[in-house]
Scaffold this motif. Structure first.
Motif, short mmCIF file in Angstrom:
data_model
loop_
_atom_site.label_atom_id
_atom_site.label_comp_id
_atom_site.label_asym_id
_atom_site.label_seq_id
_atom_site.Cartn_x
_atom_site.Cartn_y
_atom_site.Cartn_z
N ALA A 177 3.07 15.43 -12.45
CA ALA A 177 2.16 15.95 -13.49
C ALA A 177 1.87 17.43 -13.26
N VAL A 178 1.60 17.78 -11.99
CA VAL A 178 1.30 19.17 -11.67
C VAL A 178 2.52 20.05 -11.95
N PHE A 226 -8.28 10.75 -5.54
CA PHE A 226 -8.07 12.17 -5.77
C PHE A 226 -6.81 12.40 -6.60
N LEU A 227 -5.74 11.67 -6.27
CA LEU A 227 -4.48 11.83 -7.02
C LEU A 227 -4.68 11.45 -8.48
N TRP A 261 1.72 7.12 -6.54
CA TRP A 261 0.69 8.05 -7.02
C TRP A 261 0.95 9.47 -6.58
N LEU A 262 1.45 9.61 -5.33
CA LEU A 262 1.79 10.96 -4.87
C LEU A 262 2.85 11.57 -5.78
N VAL A 313 -5.90 21.35 -6.65
CA VAL A 313 -5.02 20.59 -5.77
C VAL A 313 -5.35 20.86 -4.30
N VAL A 338 -6.48 14.24 -10.09
CA VAL A 338 -5.65 15.43 -10.22
C VAL A 338 -4.73 15.32 -11.43
N VAL A 339 -4.12 14.14 -11.61
CA VAL A 339 -3.23 13.96 -12.76
C VAL A 339 -3.97 14.28 -14.04
N ALA A 364 -5.52 18.18 -13.88
CA ALA A 364 -4.50 19.23 -13.88
C ALA A 364 -4.14 19.57 -15.32
N THR A 416 0.83 -1.21 0.00
CA THR A 416 0.00 0.00 0.00
C THR A 416 0.86 1.26 0.00
N GLY A 439 3.61 10.67 -8.85
CA GLY A 439 3.06 10.86 -10.19
C GLY A 439 2.23 12.13 -10.28
N ALA A 440 1.37 12.32 -9.28
CA ALA A 440 0.51 13.51 -9.30
C ALA A 440 1.36 14.77 -9.16
N LEU A 457 -6.07 8.31 -2.87
CA LEU A 457 -5.55 7.75 -4.13
C LEU A 457 -6.43 8.15 -5.31
N LYS A 473 2.28 2.00 -3.33
CA LYS A 473 1.25 2.49 -4.23
C LYS A 473 0.97 3.98 -3.96
N VAL A 474 0.83 4.31 -2.67
CA VAL A 474 0.56 5.71 -2.32
C VAL A 474 1.72 6.60 -2.76
#
Lengths: 377, 409
Positions: A119-120, B77-78, A112-113, A264, B81-82, B85, A105, A115-116, B75, A108-109
């Motif tokens: 991207a931002v 939400f992320l 994604w954190l 965000v 967002v990707v 955004a 887990t 990745g996001a 998760l 995975k978190v």
């Protein structure tokens, strides 16, 4: 230990009236009922209770089991209202409220954190600035000028003007001196914009460029400038912003990034403040480049007009005298790069064998300093 | 149904036992955690509040259960967002450009309108995602709701909902609200008919025209306003212009609330489960408005007291500072710390308390009224319903969280 309870088997929406008891091996909970095909045995170490329930008199027990759903718990539920049995469970089962998470887990978190965030960041620092640059070049000139007029009008209202033009300083002699200064700077330049240089009557020590060739000098700046050359240096710097279309680019970029940041941070209490701080940080990181480029433009422009580029350093030294340099920790928030570095750069930009030519005579300079009327002098 | 002499086999009235104190405390504590984690805790905050609310509602002696987790919401939400955004950044910058090139400084009313349209296009560009998010959020909430250990669920059909919703709402808008009942009914039916409890499917009966009873207090003021202004123009009666708009506007506001409450009542009362279980819902518009007003007044009073307390402390500290200034000349920055601290603390306390108070004094009382006026007929038939497979929930309700769709709970 024995108590009545209500049991849901997790397969049908049915209530089984059951009796729960500690098994003879003292390691299992035995659930017995006439409607159950056979007694159930749940290992005590697997017992879990639902967290955050509103009814404290009752405890809802289930067992840890990976059924492939979100909870890592069996769908079966055991509702126990018997006080003694509930208290016994709470006292003897430290794992009752354990949070079970699936292995992997965290990874995975983290993934994604990351990745996001990536991207931002790519959007904010690569795609939006590029797009803003391209679109700013595509904007028709007359539209850019019209937009610039709206911006200066807003700025005027912000500085306290009741109506448009109320802050304009138009003392004819001063105006003529300012035109002479602008003319001298522009003599050997070929730029796409008709410059519109104005002076606002306000004590702020500042100047700004708006889209489409609008440059505004504010009275405080003119009064604090010690020489005409220093003022011309600021003017050249602002013309640099105009030529690079910095204000237009900034407006477009902000339009893109505000919506994105709003997404965000969401709308929790304090979210608006976070958004403002983040936007400020991003702007600062862009404007550092923009400021350095405007400085470089000003160096060239001044040299070509036979004015020493060091004049820009003179003005910065004056700024520092008045305001003090932003201390280290806050430097990232300041939109102007460190003054020292800029003063050095200005010194270094003096061409070899450079011969300065005077810019304004004393009478002209005095007229320019009094462009807003004599009462403030 | 209640006027028939013979009672249905076994009807059950759901109960709601949530109290103001615990939910205020939960709302306030989670808001503080959200603030100090820069917003990250908001997913856990919402999860904990839902867990409390769900477990406060009971049907036939069994409480509901919310099994969602904060982590899966984060998760989701992320993921959203990707995607958003990139989409939102591009849309906004392009639309701003379009707005600027259409008109920098609007010179004619036409240009001004064109510019306004270009800026509001951002909303239109997001609309499909907002509607998609509404369906997704509902699916997620149902998929994480259990009763007697059995899962609720909803089919994956969010895009179908988004396109239909755009069509129906456009129709309702173009007919000045005349076809709003059609939009409400068809969209509710789309969602209801895709909802499940265990292996039993829900179904919405009734007819869309059945909603006109609820809609009449919206249509009368809308068309009254139009007819009235036309008449006032023809008859040249100034008093009509003075009297009619306020009357009709208040009527319209109450009418819209009434439509929301009564269309919910109509569609809920016509909802049945496959195996003969049916629902009856009779919320009172007046009660909803009354609870909303009482709650709002109570919140204003409580926040007013809070502002006075903090304002008082702030004033005392600040006046102390001024006395010091006069006595000793230049004040050190340390002297500013106490008043500034109290000022910031007071501001935060008011903001955070406002959210938690509205949860405790408005949202929960109204929810309790909806639940108290609900009745489930033939509840015994539920016993044959079997468990359904778990819905992995993909991105939870990430789009709804990113776009702030979904309201209080």
């Amino acid at each position: 230990m024995r108590a009545p309870a209500r049991f849901h088997d997790g397969e049908r929406a049915k209530v089984h009236d059951v009796e729960v008891a500690l098994g003879p091996d003292r390691l299992t909970l035995v659930i017995e009922g006439t409607t159950l095909p056979a007694p159930l045995r749940w290992p005590l170490s697997d017992l879990r209770a639902l967290r955050g329930q509103s009814d404290a008199r009752r405890i809802v027990v289930t067992r840890a089991e990976d059924t492939g759903d979100e909870s890592l718990q069996s769908p079966a539920r055991l509702e126990i209202e018997d006080t003694a049995f509930r208290d016994w469970l709470l006292a003897t089962r430290p794992n009752l409220f354990a949070r079970d998470t699936r292995p992997g887990t965290r990874r995975k978190v983290a993934l994604w954190l990351g990745g996001a965030a990536a991207a931002v960041a790519v959007m904010l620092f690569v795609i939006l600035p590029l797009l803003a640059g391209t679109l700013a070049r595509m904007l028709p000139l007359e539209r850019e000028i019209a937009f610039g007029k709206t911006v200066t009008a807003q700025m005027e209202r912000l500085l306290g003007a009741r109506e448009i033009g109320a802050l304009d300083c138009t003392e004819p002699a001063g105006r003529a001196a300012l035109d002479a200064m602008t003319g001298r700077l522009m003599a050997r330049q070929d730029i796409a914009y008709d410059l519109n240089v104005r002076v606002f009557d306000h004590e702020m020590i500042n100047a700004f460029a708006a889209p489409g060739g609008q440059v505004v000098l504010i009275r405080g700046l003119i009064e604090e400038a010690e020489t005409p050359e220093a003022l011309a240096a600021v003017l050249a710097h602002e013309i640099g912003h105009v030529v690079h279309r910095d204000p237009t680019r900034a407006a477009l970029r902000t339009a893109g990034s505000v919506g994105l940041l709003g997404l965000v941070f969401g709308d929790f209490a304090g979210g608006a403040a976070m958004l403002a701080v983040a936007q400020r940080l991003i702007d600062a990181s862009y404007s550092r480049t923009a400021e350095t480029e405007a400085d470089a433009f000003a160096h060239r422009m001044l040299a070509e007009a036979d004015i020493s580029p060091a004049a820009i350093g003179e003005m910065f030294a004056r700024f520092r005298e008045i305001g003090g340099e932003t201390p280290g920790a806050l430097a990232h928030f300041a939109s102007h790069p460190q003054l020292d570095a800029r003063i050095d750069a200005a010194q270094a930009a003096i061409p070899e064998g450079f011969e300065p030519r005077p810019l304004l005579n004393d009478a002209q300079w005095q007229a320019l300093q009094g462009i807003c009327g004599a009462d403030d002098q | 149904m209640t006027d028939t002499a013979a009672e249905p086999p076994h009807a059950s009235d759901p109960t709601y036992t949530g109290e103001s104190g615990p939910i205020f405390s939960l709302g306030f504590r989670t808001a503080v955690l959200t603030l100090i984690t820069f917003g990250i805790y908001r997913f856990w905050a919402k999860t904990r509040i839902r867990r409390y609310i769900w477990s406060s509602a009971a049907l036939d002696g069994t409480r509901f259960e919310y099994t969602g987790t904060g982590l899966e919401k984060l998760l989701g939400f992320l993921v959203a967002v990707v995607f958003l955004a990139v989409y939102l950044g591009l849309v906004q910058i392009v639309l701003t450009f379009a707005g600027l090139s259409l008109a920098g400084e609007p010179n004619t009313p036409g240009e001004a309108m064109a510019q306004g349209a270009a800026f509001s296009l951002t909303f239109l560009a997001l609309l499909p995602f907002i509607l998609f998010a509404q369906y997704r959020a509902r699916r997620y909430k149902l998929a994480r709701t259990r009763w007697r250990g059995i899962r609720f669920g909803m089919d994956k059909a969010a895009w179908g909902y988004a396109w239909r919703a755009i069509g129906y709402y456009a129709l309702a808008l173009l007919t000045l609200g005349l076809l709003m009942p059609l939009a409400t009914y068809r969209l509710t039916k789309y969602m209801t008919d895709r909802s499940w409890f265990g292996d039993a499917k829900f179904e919405l009966g009734g007819r869309w025209t059945g909603l006109y009873r609820a809609m009449r207090h919206v249509l009368i003021p809308v068309f009254g306003l139009i007819a009235g202004s036309l008449m006032a123009g023809f008859l040249d009666q100034d008093w009509l212009i003075a009297v009619l708009p306020p009357v009709f506007v208040i009527w319209l506001i109450v009418g819209v609330v009434n439509y929301n409450v009564q269309s919910f009542a109509y569609t809920t009362s016509h909802t049945t489960l496959e195996n003969g279980v049916s629902v009856d819902s009779r919320p009172q518009t007046g009660t909803v408005i009354f609870k909303y007003m009482i709650g709002s007044i109570a919140i204003s009073l409580l926040l007013g007291i809070l502002v006075m307390v903090f304002g008082g402390i702030f004033a005392v500290l600040f006046s102390g500072l001024f006395q010091m200034l006069e006595a000793d000349g230049p004040a050190s920055w340390q002297a500013m710390v106490a008043p500034a601290f109290v000022g910031v603390l007071g501001y935060l306390a008011v903001i955070l308390a406002a959210g938690a108070l509205s949860l405790a004094l408005v949202v929960q009382p109204i929810l309790a009224h909806y639940i108290a006026t609900l009745r489930v007929e033939n509840v015994a038939a539920i016993e044959t319903i079997r468990q359904r497979a778990a819905d992995e929930g993909a991105d939870a309700e990430g789009f709804a969280d990113a776009l702030d769709v979904g309201g209080a709970i």
